[in-house]
Motif scaffolding. Sequence first.
Motif, PDB file in Angstrom:
ATOM      1  N   VAL A 177       0.869  -1.171   0.000  1.00 44.41           N
ATOM      2  CA  VAL A 177       0.000   0.000   0.000  1.00 44.41           C
ATOM      3  C   VAL A 177       0.906   1.221   0.000  1.00 44.41           C
ATOM      4  CG1 VAL A 177      -1.799   1.249   1.239  1.00 44.41           C
ATOM      5  CG2 VAL A 177      -1.713  -1.254   1.354  1.00 44.41           C
ATOM      6  N   GLU A 178       0.823   2.040  -1.051  1.00 44.48           N
ATOM      7  CA  GLU A 178       1.759   3.166  -1.137  1.00 44.48           C
ATOM      8  C   GLU A 178       1.103   4.479  -0.716  1.00 44.48           C
ATOM      9  OE1 GLU A 178       3.526   2.924  -5.051  1.00 44.48           O
ATOM     10  OE2 GLU A 178       4.094   0.830  -4.744  1.00 44.48           O
ATOM     11  N   ASN A 179      -0.114   4.691  -1.186  1.00 43.71           N
ATOM     12  CA  ASN A 179      -0.853   5.877  -0.755  1.00 43.71           C
ATOM     13  C   ASN A 179      -2.327   5.637  -1.020  1.00 43.71           C
ATOM     14  OD1 ASN A 179      -1.524   6.755  -3.537  1.00 43.71           O
ATOM     15  ND2 ASN A 179       0.703   7.028  -3.676  1.00 43.71           N
ATOM     16  N   ALA A 180      -3.188   6.548  -0.520  1.00 38.95           N
ATOM     17  CA  ALA A 180      -4.634   6.320  -0.558  1.00 38.95           C
ATOM     18  C   ALA A 180      -5.142   6.223  -2.000  1.00 38.95           C
ATOM     19  CB  ALA A 180      -5.361   7.437   0.189  1.00 38.95           C
ATOM     20  N   GLN A 181      -4.623   7.073  -2.847  1.00 34.19           N
ATOM     21  CA  GLN A 181      -5.110   7.083  -4.223  1.00 34.19           C
ATOM     22  C   GLN A 181      -4.751   5.779  -4.933  1.00 34.19           C
ATOM     23  OE1 GLN A 181      -3.411  10.028  -6.911  1.00 34.19           O
ATOM     24  NE2 GLN A 181      -4.421   8.813  -8.524  1.00 34.19           N
ATOM     25  N   GLN A 182      -3.490   5.319  -4.728  1.00 34.02           N
ATOM     26  CA  GLN A 182      -3.039   4.077  -5.365  1.00 34.02           C
ATOM     27  C   GLN A 182      -3.912   2.901  -4.979  1.00 34.02           C
ATOM     28  OE1 GLN A 182      -0.917   1.680  -3.170  1.00 34.02           O
ATOM     29  NE2 GLN A 182       0.403   0.680  -4.701  1.00 34.02           N
ATOM     30  N   ILE A 183      -4.159   2.727  -3.684  1.00 33.49           N
ATOM     31  CA  ILE A 183      -4.883   1.537  -3.245  1.00 33.49           C
ATOM     32  C   ILE A 183      -6.361   1.633  -3.633  1.00 33.49           C
ATOM     33  CG2 ILE A 183      -5.331   2.332  -0.853  1.00 33.49           C
ATOM     34  CD1 ILE A 183      -4.311  -1.232  -1.882  1.00 33.49           C
ATOM     35  N   ASP A 184      -6.883   2.857  -3.659  1.00 30.22           N
ATOM     36  CA  ASP A 184      -8.279   3.035  -4.083  1.00 30.22           C
ATOM     37  C   ASP A 184      -8.442   2.682  -5.561  1.00 30.22           C
ATOM     38  OD1 ASP A 184     -11.064   4.176  -3.794  1.00 30.22           O
ATOM     39  OD2 ASP A 184     -10.246   5.483  -5.354  1.00 30.22           O
ATOM     40  N   GLU A 185      -7.528   3.160  -6.357  1.00 37.76           N
ATOM     41  CA  GLU A 185      -7.607   2.909  -7.801  1.00 37.76           C
ATOM     42  C   GLU A 185      -7.483   1.406  -8.081  1.00 37.76           C
ATOM     43  OE1 GLU A 185      -4.656   5.030  -9.955  1.00 37.76           O
ATOM     44  OE2 GLU A 185      -5.333   4.307 -11.937  1.00 37.76           O
ATOM     45  N   ILE A 186      -6.507   0.777  -7.437  1.00 34.08           N
ATOM     46  CA  ILE A 186      -6.291  -0.653  -7.668  1.00 34.08           C
ATOM     47  C   ILE A 186      -7.482  -1.466  -7.149  1.00 34.08           C
ATOM     48  CG2 ILE A 186      -4.831  -2.625  -7.069  1.00 34.08           C
ATOM     49  CD1 ILE A 186      -2.409  -0.759  -7.226  1.00 34.08           C
ATOM     50  N   ALA A 187      -8.039  -1.070  -5.991  1.00 38.05           N
ATOM     51  CA  ALA A 187      -9.206  -1.783  -5.462  1.00 38.05           C
ATOM     52  C   ALA A 187     -10.334  -1.775  -6.491  1.00 38.05           C
ATOM     53  CB  ALA A 187      -9.661  -1.154  -4.147  1.00 38.05           C
ATOM     54  N   GLY A 188     -10.546  -0.615  -7.104  1.00 38.58           N
ATOM     55  CA  GLY A 188     -11.598  -0.525  -8.122  1.00 38.58           C
ATOM     56  C   GLY A 188     -11.345  -1.488  -9.267  1.00 38.58           C
ATOM     57  N   LEU A 189     -10.098  -1.613  -9.666  1.00 31.99           N
ATOM     58  CA  LEU A 189      -9.752  -2.491 -10.791  1.00 31.99           C
ATOM     59  C   LEU A 189      -9.896  -3.961 -10.402  1.00 31.99           C
ATOM     60  CD1 LEU A 189      -6.668  -0.404 -11.864  1.00 31.99           C
ATOM     61  CD2 LEU A 189      -8.659  -0.844 -13.332  1.00 31.99           C
ATOM     62  N   VAL A 190      -9.520  -4.305  -9.174  1.00 34.44           N
ATOM     63  CA  VAL A 190      -9.680  -5.684  -8.702  1.00 34.44           C
ATOM     64  C   VAL A 190     -11.160  -6.056  -8.727  1.00 34.44           C
ATOM     65  CG1 VAL A 190      -9.531  -7.188  -6.662  1.00 34.44           C
ATOM     66  CG2 VAL A 190      -7.593  -5.729  -7.290  1.00 34.44           C
ATOM     67  N   LYS A 191     -11.997  -5.153  -8.162  1.00 33.75           N
ATOM     68  CA  LYS A 191     -13.437  -5.423  -8.093  1.00 33.75           C
ATOM     69  C   LYS A 191     -14.029  -5.570  -9.500  1.00 33.75           C
ATOM     70  CE  LYS A 191     -17.377  -5.724  -5.927  1.00 33.75           C
ATOM     71  NZ  LYS A 191     -17.620  -6.746  -4.890  1.00 33.75           N
ATOM     72  N   ALA A 192     -13.666  -4.640 -10.365  1.00 40.19           N
ATOM     73  CA  ALA A 192     -14.233  -4.642 -11.714  1.00 40.19           C
ATOM     74  C   ALA A 192     -13.862  -5.902 -12.480  1.00 40.19           C
ATOM     75  CB  ALA A 192     -13.753  -3.404 -12.470  1.00 40.19           C
TER      76      ALA A 192
END
Lengths: 349, 349, 349, 349
Positions: free
Chosen positions: A104-119
């Motif tokens: 986990v590097e920063n809030a934006q990174q993990i949020d963006e990746i979470a969206g991609l994992v879910k999608a």
Amino acid sequence: MIVIANSRTPEEQIQDIIQVIEREGLQVHVSRGEDRIVIGLIGSVEPRLADHLRQMNGVENVVKISKSYKLASRDFHPDNTVISVKGVQIGGGELVVMGGPCAVENAQQIDEIAGLVKAAGGQVLRGGAFKPRTGPYSFQGTGVEGLIMMAEAGHKHGLVTITEVMTPEYVDICAEYADILQVGTRNMQNFDLLRKLGETDKPVLLKRGFSATYDEFLNAAEYILAGGNPNVMLCERGIRTFESYTRNTLDLSAIPVLQNLSHLPVISDPSHGTGRRELVAPMTKASVAAGADGLIIEMHTDPDNSMTGDGVQSLFPDQFAELLQDLEKLAPLVGKSFATPKSPAGILS
Amino acid sequence: MIVIANSRTPEEQIQDIIQVIEREGLQVHVSRGEDRIVIGLIGSVEPRLADHLRQMNGVENVVKISKSYKLASRDFHPDNTVISVKGVQIGGGELVVMGGPCAVENAQQIDEIAGLVKAAGGQVLRGGAFKPRTGPYSFQGTGVEGLIMMAEAGHKHGLVTITEVMTPEYVDICAEYADILQVGTRNMQNFDLLRKLGETDKPVLLKRGFSATYDEFLNAAEYILAGGNPNVMLCERGIRTFESYTRNTLDLSAIPVLQNLSHLPVISDPSHGTGRRELVAPMTKASVAAGADGLIIEMHTDPDNSMTGDGVQSLFPDQFAELLQDLEKLAPLVGKSFATPKSPAGILS
Amino acid sequence: MIVIANSRTPEEQIQDIIQVIEREGLQVHVSRGEDRIVIGLIGSVEPRLADHLRQMNGVENVVKISKSYKLASRDFHPDNTVISVKGVQIGGGELVVMGGPCAVENAQQIDEIAGLVKAAGGQVLRGGAFKPRTGPYSFQGTGVEGLIMMAEAGHKHGLVTITEVMTPEYVDICAEYADILQVGTRNMQNFDLLRKLGETDKPVLLKRGFSATYDEFLNAAEYILAGGNPNVMLCERGIRTFESYTRNTLDLSAIPVLQNLSHLPVISDPSHGTGRRELVAPMTKASVAAGADGLIIEMHTDPDNSMTGDGVQSLFPDQFAELLQDLEKLAPLVGKSFATPKSPAGILS
Amino acid sequence: MIVIANSRTPEEQIQDIIQVIEREGLQVHVSRGEDRIVIGLIGSVEPRLADHLRQMNGVENVVKISKSYKLASRDFHPDNTVISVKGVQIGGGELVVMGGPCAVENAQQIDEIAGLVKAAGGQVLRGGAFKPRTGPYSFQGTGVEGLIMMAEAGHKHGLVTITEVMTPEYVDICAEYADILQVGTRNMQNFDLLRKLGETDKPVLLKRGFSATYDEFLNAAEYILAGGNPNVMLCERGIRTFESYTRNTLDLSAIPVLQNLSHLPVISDPSHGTGRRELVAPMTKASVAAGADGLIIEMHTDPDNSMTGDGVQSLFPDQFAELLQDLEKLAPLVGKSFATPKSPAGILS
């Protein structure tokens, strides 16, 4: 030793059996399956007790178990363990995909990746907040801050979260923020950490030590189970061999072997298992074909600039999404279900 | 070093390039693909020759190759090598299954097993006539008699045959009776044997040494290719590691790795790779999912009484047939075709 | 199985025992030590024969041997094997040093190095004429010419010679020119080569396969012994492990283990065992302290320009001479004798 | 990066150099040897700073260090580290022998063994109070009680003591009772434990992970050193390989390798390194010949009934005493001193 009874044996008879065993100062572990009830004994058993049990009402058989692990063995617990976390079933008929960045590097990174994992159809978000590093001068993770960022990203995108815990004193805080706790390969025999995890009821993903035998691996799981936490999944992540082209040698035989010896779910980690991006897709498919209950895969939006330098083994988001589409077709051939979202607009738009 | 030309480059220009290279005393190897022609140079290249070639008509690029193997590398030969043996294509779109006993024991045994391999959808009959054995007092095989029995069984049932050749002086007789020659794991660096096989044009299945790196494996293939025999297939059969529960550790990463580094077909051997019957089916499926071009699987009608004592890793005939039915569904998911006979009466009646 | 008799048992009784065994179609191997006579049986022994032998005159004991190798085992042959070559005793109380270049490059090179080996106290000249190489394009040795050069150098300087033989068909010519034949690590299980060597009476130095277990190693020796050649010495030369800083991991435990399990002399090769010049001296001394019967050490007058590229593990001549002086002091502490020449003027002038 | 100055450089110049470095936010580590002063920089160094330092008064050279460990490297600290514990010097010219049981079982046992260690010439008493065990149902040690018993035995017999610490929270209590703290092979990468040990100034014996490379081993030591504790000794205790006849493969090359790469003392553990009593003496001697600074050897008065089941690798007291007498003769040949008591009446009477 185990005592086997028919599943239609009256409960009083089962209780009688248990009483006889406990009277000898032994621990008892009962597993009730569809066809039979298995009563496991932990401790040193006198031959005379075995003889006595064999003659009791309701007892079909008494079998000596020579393995050093008990609760982890399929002898003690014939049916598969299914671990349920916020609606995700691990070890049942569903193939579970865990995806996310190494760290986990920063809030934006993990949020963006979470969206991609879910999608893409993933159910679990992975991400390291505390990072075990070979040398003391390397990036050691974003710590509690990272934990919180990941919890928020998981919550927002409806993903279960998993993170590594490195030391007993951080078990509580990691358990507060993450849904599954991961024990890393270097900590597989950190017995204090295992004992501490045994005191919780949090699901634990235990990674195989990079030079651990199957027997040592299952004995490490036994430490957690013996503490009272039944929610353990095993993870094959590659072993150390003479071959250095790959980072590790992913030992896929471990999947059917561990499923034969144990009832615990088995997860495969093709990212650490190979250490090379171009091998992740074929080895993911091979893992599923070998019978894995789930996968843990590194994915990063900017792998070349990942903070741990592990980007070389991370998939790009579109590779991750494409791979999961392949799994959707592959899973039914090995008796598993797996579905990607019908309109994965999030990824492609 | 390789010189790359467009596939529409006029033939005279290609010949001019070749002439320039040969004039320097270097060997030339030409690979003509759909899009481009690759001219490989073997030998020590002076910088001035590279500069000269770069400026010749028809040359698109000149690239230095640092690998010690040349003919085996995909750089030299971008398209897959497809080996054709009596109508069976190995390395193309078809999944090839080789089945049979560890050792040819007698005429009846190999005939019966050949019928079962054919009925299940296998294309190749495996069977050892000369057996490499750790100790001198073990059964060493039925020799030339066994070769003849297997040739007859293969002919009768319409199967291609493969057998192990252990020493240069037996290459000719083995080549007379078998369609594919196998080099065993202990002989991967028997350079004299490799050189002798290079002088034939017989297809060769080269097994990876049980402790050979990918680089050593491809260099061993290079010995055969450099002798003039282009018909080499590579076989992953498990490596030696610290884990002793399995006989070897089947390194399935080898499949995509070798396919990336080389153009040669890659076969998987889950029988020796695991040494345990119950692991053969899952590891066969995993091999196919990882992209294997074919499989070599031990099957025996009476494994408990096999003469080599390797029965513990042999499938029973019905397990073999069932496994191939699974492969029929799995193969298309990885871009391969595989079909079992429509009416496999032979097996079940 | 072995039959043990007292060494004072009358010869007629021994012959009676042998006759009984041979009548059953079994092979007999007799080892006469100071205290006892051991009669080894090779083949499958019926229990009734054991009972019969146990009651014969002169028989002290009948013992079942479970090892797969027989002639190589200390059970069959309790006393150390001492191999005598032109006055050099290998496996007795004398520490034997074999020195020389990786490859015989030219007459002057091998002559010069032979002089230095002799002057430093070495008894055996090593040098490869036929070189096993990973890839086909590397220098493959100077062949028969090299053999002749080495034979001349050995003769001139009064040194026994040792060289590698790679294939059965070269055994005769190598045996003509060299005093000891070496089987390389990649050929440890080249069974045809082992069988051919078993037909000669030439001393053989058998190198351990780089991933061979002790059991496999001794079974390989058994192939040579079973052919009728008792003059086998074992050589530990490093095994392949995960550690890549050293070329191999020199397994010095092999020395006492092999000496316990077998009666054959054990030689250590610290040059290949480490692959690094700076480690050769400490690992040579460690080998002697562990009980090695001899050493095989690479030495070169111009290591940086050696034709095999193995110069990085070769000692310079003065390092070699200095090391042997250290061995002179060390050998007596482990019950061995070793003496460097009183006036080693040849080296230093 | 390191800055090298002459040992006669005035102190003001050294301080100026340090100031320039610290002003850049880097850590400084100064090692003062006989001939030169080495100033090590930890952190990311800008090229411009290197250029500036190179021109400062007193600077002889500025060298880039590519290793990931700094304080553990010989580049940073050219002279050997000598650790002094209650008069015992480890890493200097004295060979140090640590002996004792696998586990402290009771007061009488540890007292008796301590007497035997002392009488034989050992300087350090080893004994485990907290035992790391593969499975949760095995004997886990006598804990703090065991610590106290060992402290008393050590004090009574004039021996330094060493014991294993398994978890950060037990560092303080172990440090209270023992003179040297040992980190076991499974904990080599328990980074939290290493950091905690770095905060003390207690001597630490760090065992090599059974599958750790030299580089990982030295990085683990770096964690302790970077915390501020310079008193680290490295212990080779065998690595995991394919060979299973021995419990581990004792990698004696590690001794000269680690002494080349690092300035820390190197101890050898032939007991765990082989796992077989009959190999302990030859491998102890080999360790000394390879240059070990010390040994840690298991000895037990009743090995067959040891509580950990590790008795199979423990020496009997008379074997231990005899071995140390051999070391007395061997040590001087490799530049070490070692003396057994003149009248070792305690052992033999």
